[in-house]
Design a protein around this motif. Sequence first.
Motif, PDB file in Angstrom:
ATOM      1  N   MET A   1      10.698   2.442 -12.143  1.00  0.00           N
ATOM      2  CA  MET A   1      10.931   3.119 -10.879  1.00  0.00           C
ATOM      3  C   MET A   1       9.875   4.207 -10.676  1.00  0.00           C
ATOM      4  SD  MET A   1      13.574   1.764  -9.575  1.00  0.00           S
ATOM      5  CE  MET A   1      15.191   2.117  -9.028  1.00  0.00           C
ATOM      6  N   THR A   2       9.295   4.204  -9.505  1.00  0.00           N
ATOM      7  CA  THR A   2       8.293   5.193  -9.154  1.00  0.00           C
ATOM      8  C   THR A   2       8.759   5.917  -7.896  1.00  0.00           C
ATOM      9  OG1 THR A   2       6.546   3.764 -10.029  1.00  0.00           O
ATOM     10  CG2 THR A   2       5.858   5.546  -8.572  1.00  0.00           C
ATOM     11  N   THR A   3       8.636   7.234  -7.888  1.00  0.00           N
ATOM     12  CA  THR A   3       8.975   8.004  -6.705  1.00  0.00           C
ATOM     13  C   THR A   3       7.705   8.306  -5.941  1.00  0.00           C
ATOM     14  OG1 THR A   3      10.898   8.981  -7.794  1.00  0.00           O
ATOM     15  CG2 THR A   3      10.057  10.112  -5.835  1.00  0.00           C
ATOM     16  N   LEU A   4       7.686   7.893  -4.677  1.00  0.00           N
ATOM     17  CA  LEU A   4       6.552   8.141  -3.800  1.00  0.00           C
ATOM     18  C   LEU A   4       6.986   9.075  -2.678  1.00  0.00           C
ATOM     19  CD1 LEU A   4       5.181   4.494  -3.340  1.00  0.00           C
ATOM     20  CD2 LEU A   4       4.440   6.216  -5.003  1.00  0.00           C
ATOM     21  N   ASN A   5       6.185  10.098  -2.424  1.00  0.00           N
ATOM     22  CA  ASN A   5       6.448  10.968  -1.283  1.00  0.00           C
ATOM     23  C   ASN A   5       5.584  10.449  -0.135  1.00  0.00           C
ATOM     24  OD1 ASN A   5       5.784  13.308   0.584  1.00  0.00           O
ATOM     25  ND2 ASN A   5       7.520  14.086  -0.581  1.00  0.00           N
ATOM     26  N   VAL A   6       6.245   9.843   0.828  1.00  0.00           N
ATOM     27  CA  VAL A   6       5.549   9.235   1.963  1.00  0.00           C
ATOM     28  C   VAL A   6       6.015   9.915   3.244  1.00  0.00           C
ATOM     29  CG1 VAL A   6       5.066   7.090   3.209  1.00  0.00           C
ATOM     30  CG2 VAL A   6       5.463   7.037   0.735  1.00  0.00           C
ATOM     31  N   ASN A   7       5.072  10.486   3.960  1.00  0.00           N
ATOM     32  CA  ASN A   7       5.354  11.148   5.233  1.00  0.00           C
ATOM     33  C   ASN A   7       6.451  12.195   5.099  1.00  0.00           C
ATOM     34  OD1 ASN A   7       3.394   9.474   6.312  1.00  0.00           O
ATOM     35  ND2 ASN A   7       4.884   7.935   6.953  1.00  0.00           N
ATOM     36  N   ARG A   9       8.906  12.379   2.874  1.00  0.00           N
ATOM     37  CA  ARG A   9      10.182  11.949   2.301  1.00  0.00           C
ATOM     38  C   ARG A   9       9.938  11.238   0.983  1.00  0.00           C
ATOM     39  NH1 ARG A   9      13.009   8.096   5.827  1.00  0.00           N
ATOM     40  NH2 ARG A   9      14.614   8.325   4.257  1.00  0.00           N
ATOM     41  N   ASP A  10      10.806  11.494   0.006  1.00  0.00           N
ATOM     42  CA  ASP A  10      10.719  10.808  -1.277  1.00  0.00           C
ATOM     43  C   ASP A  10      11.391   9.447  -1.184  1.00  0.00           C
ATOM     44  OD1 ASP A  10       9.319  12.778  -2.611  1.00  0.00           O
ATOM     45  OD2 ASP A  10      11.111  13.753  -3.406  1.00  0.00           O
ATOM     46  N   HIS A  11      10.716   8.448  -1.760  1.00  0.00           N
ATOM     47  CA  HIS A  11      11.231   7.083  -1.808  1.00  0.00           C
ATOM     48  C   HIS A  11      11.110   6.590  -3.238  1.00  0.00           C
ATOM     49  CE1 HIS A  11      11.036   6.623   2.618  1.00  0.00           C
ATOM     50  NE2 HIS A  11       9.942   7.371   2.507  1.00  0.00           N
ATOM     51  N   THR A  12      12.156   5.975  -3.756  1.00  0.00           N
ATOM     52  CA  THR A  12      12.109   5.368  -5.076  1.00  0.00           C
ATOM     53  C   THR A  12      11.768   3.896  -4.900  1.00  0.00           C
ATOM     54  OG1 THR A  12      13.751   6.929  -5.890  1.00  0.00           O
ATOM     55  CG2 THR A  12      13.398   4.950  -7.200  1.00  0.00           C
ATOM     56  N   VAL A  13      10.713   3.484  -5.585  1.00  0.00           N
ATOM     57  CA  VAL A  13      10.240   2.107  -5.467  1.00  0.00           C
ATOM     58  C   VAL A  13      10.380   1.424  -6.817  1.00  0.00           C
ATOM     59  CG1 VAL A  13       8.247   0.662  -4.929  1.00  0.00           C
ATOM     60  CG2 VAL A  13       8.617   2.788  -3.650  1.00  0.00           C
ATOM     61  N   ASP A  14      11.090   0.316  -6.817  1.00  0.00           N
ATOM     62  CA  ASP A  14      11.286  -0.466  -8.036  1.00  0.00           C
ATOM     63  C   ASP A  14      10.238  -1.575  -8.065  1.00  0.00           C
ATOM     64  OD1 ASP A  14      12.223  -1.629 -10.334  1.00  0.00           O
ATOM     65  OD2 ASP A  14      14.033  -2.486  -9.418  1.00  0.00           O
ATOM     66  N   ALA A  15       9.082  -1.240  -8.608  1.00  0.00           N
ATOM     67  CA  ALA A  15       7.978  -2.199  -8.714  1.00  0.00           C
ATOM     68  C   ALA A  15       7.114  -1.789  -9.891  1.00  0.00           C
ATOM     69  CB  ALA A  15       7.166  -2.218  -7.423  1.00  0.00           C
ATOM     70  N   ASP A  16       6.300  -2.707 -10.337  1.00  0.00           N
ATOM     71  CA  ASP A  16       5.356  -2.428 -11.419  1.00  0.00           C
ATOM     72  C   ASP A  16       4.496  -1.230 -11.007  1.00  0.00           C
ATOM     73  OD1 ASP A  16       2.932  -2.467 -12.979  1.00  0.00           O
ATOM     74  OD2 ASP A  16       3.339  -4.551 -13.488  1.00  0.00           O
ATOM     75  N   TRP A  23       1.115  -2.197  -0.967  1.00  0.00           N
ATOM     76  CA  TRP A  23       2.229  -3.153  -1.003  1.00  0.00           C
ATOM     77  C   TRP A  23       3.568  -2.444  -1.088  1.00  0.00           C
ATOM     78  CZ3 TRP A  23       0.397  -6.771   1.404  1.00  0.00           C
ATOM     79  CH2 TRP A  23      -0.909  -7.195   1.205  1.00  0.00           C
ATOM     80  N   ALA A  24       3.605  -1.286  -1.724  1.00  0.00           N
ATOM     81  CA  ALA A  24       4.850  -0.498  -1.724  1.00  0.00           C
ATOM     82  C   ALA A  24       5.166  -0.055  -0.297  1.00  0.00           C
ATOM     83  CB  ALA A  24       4.717   0.707  -2.651  1.00  0.00           C
ATOM     84  N   LEU A  25       4.139   0.404   0.411  1.00  0.00           N
ATOM     85  CA  LEU A  25       4.342   0.844   1.798  1.00  0.00           C
ATOM     86  C   LEU A  25       4.811  -0.314   2.677  1.00  0.00           C
ATOM     87  CD1 LEU A  25       1.145   3.051   2.269  1.00  0.00           C
ATOM     88  CD2 LEU A  25       3.509   3.864   2.049  1.00  0.00           C
ATOM     89  N   THR A  60      -5.285   1.543  -4.978  1.00  0.00           N
ATOM     90  CA  THR A  60      -4.722   2.727  -5.616  1.00  0.00           C
ATOM     91  C   THR A  60      -3.327   2.398  -6.127  1.00  0.00           C
ATOM     92  OG1 THR A  60      -5.958   4.105  -4.054  1.00  0.00           O
ATOM     93  CG2 THR A  60      -4.182   5.172  -5.306  1.00  0.00           C
ATOM     94  N   PRO A  61      -3.142   2.393  -7.452  1.00  0.00           N
ATOM     95  CA  PRO A  61      -1.829   2.035  -8.002  1.00  0.00           C
ATOM     96  C   PRO A  61      -0.789   3.128  -7.771  1.00  0.00           C
ATOM     97  CG  PRO A  61      -3.299   2.685  -9.768  1.00  0.00           C
ATOM     98  CD  PRO A  61      -4.114   2.689  -8.505  1.00  0.00           C
ATOM     99  N   MET A  62       0.452   2.715  -7.685  1.00  0.00           N
ATOM    100  CA  MET A  62       1.543   3.676  -7.505  1.00  0.00           C
ATOM    101  C   MET A  62       1.542   4.725  -8.602  1.00  0.00           C
ATOM    102  SD  MET A  62       4.815   1.516  -6.072  1.00  0.00           S
ATOM    103  CE  MET A  62       5.226   0.934  -7.692  1.00  0.00           C
TER     104      MET A  62
END
Length: 157
Positions: A1-7, A9-16, A23-25, A60-62
């Motif tokens: 799980m990676t947490t990305l702050n996009v615009n 807001r924090d989003h948890t992304v379950d990906a490699d 691709w996460a976006l 750019t990797p997560m």
Amino acid sequence: MTTLNVNGRDHTVDADPTTPILWALRDTLGMTGTKFGCGAALCGACTVHLDGQAIRSCVTPMSAVEGKKIRTIEAATDGSDKVGSAVHAAWVKHDVAQCGYCQSGQIMSATAFLTALPKGKQPSAAEIDGAMAGNICRCGTYARIRAAVADAAKTLA
């Protein structure tokens, strides 16, 4: 799980964690304004901002962006950002888009460039061309892009 702050807001992304943020976006968060072009950071269609800097999201990797702020075309043109609004209005005024595919990346590069300029600075054509180099427009609207960036700079002065 990676947490990305996009615009903002924090989003948890379950990906490699090596998954490119493009691709996460697009696939996980449903933010399809950022486009896939070449997959090799050569065309600029996938440009987003990372802590205010224009970067290519296709390479750019997560794992490299956790704890940093990602900003996409959705936030740049939603009316809440003065620079993004000026660029977006200039794009419409100068009828920049033809097919439109590259435009989100072009706008993201232009907003990062104009945000970094000293207040009131009017960039030269060469400075605009340098800032926009790396963003390819297959329709060839480079003269309109240059005019729109210059117009946005005047609006922001």
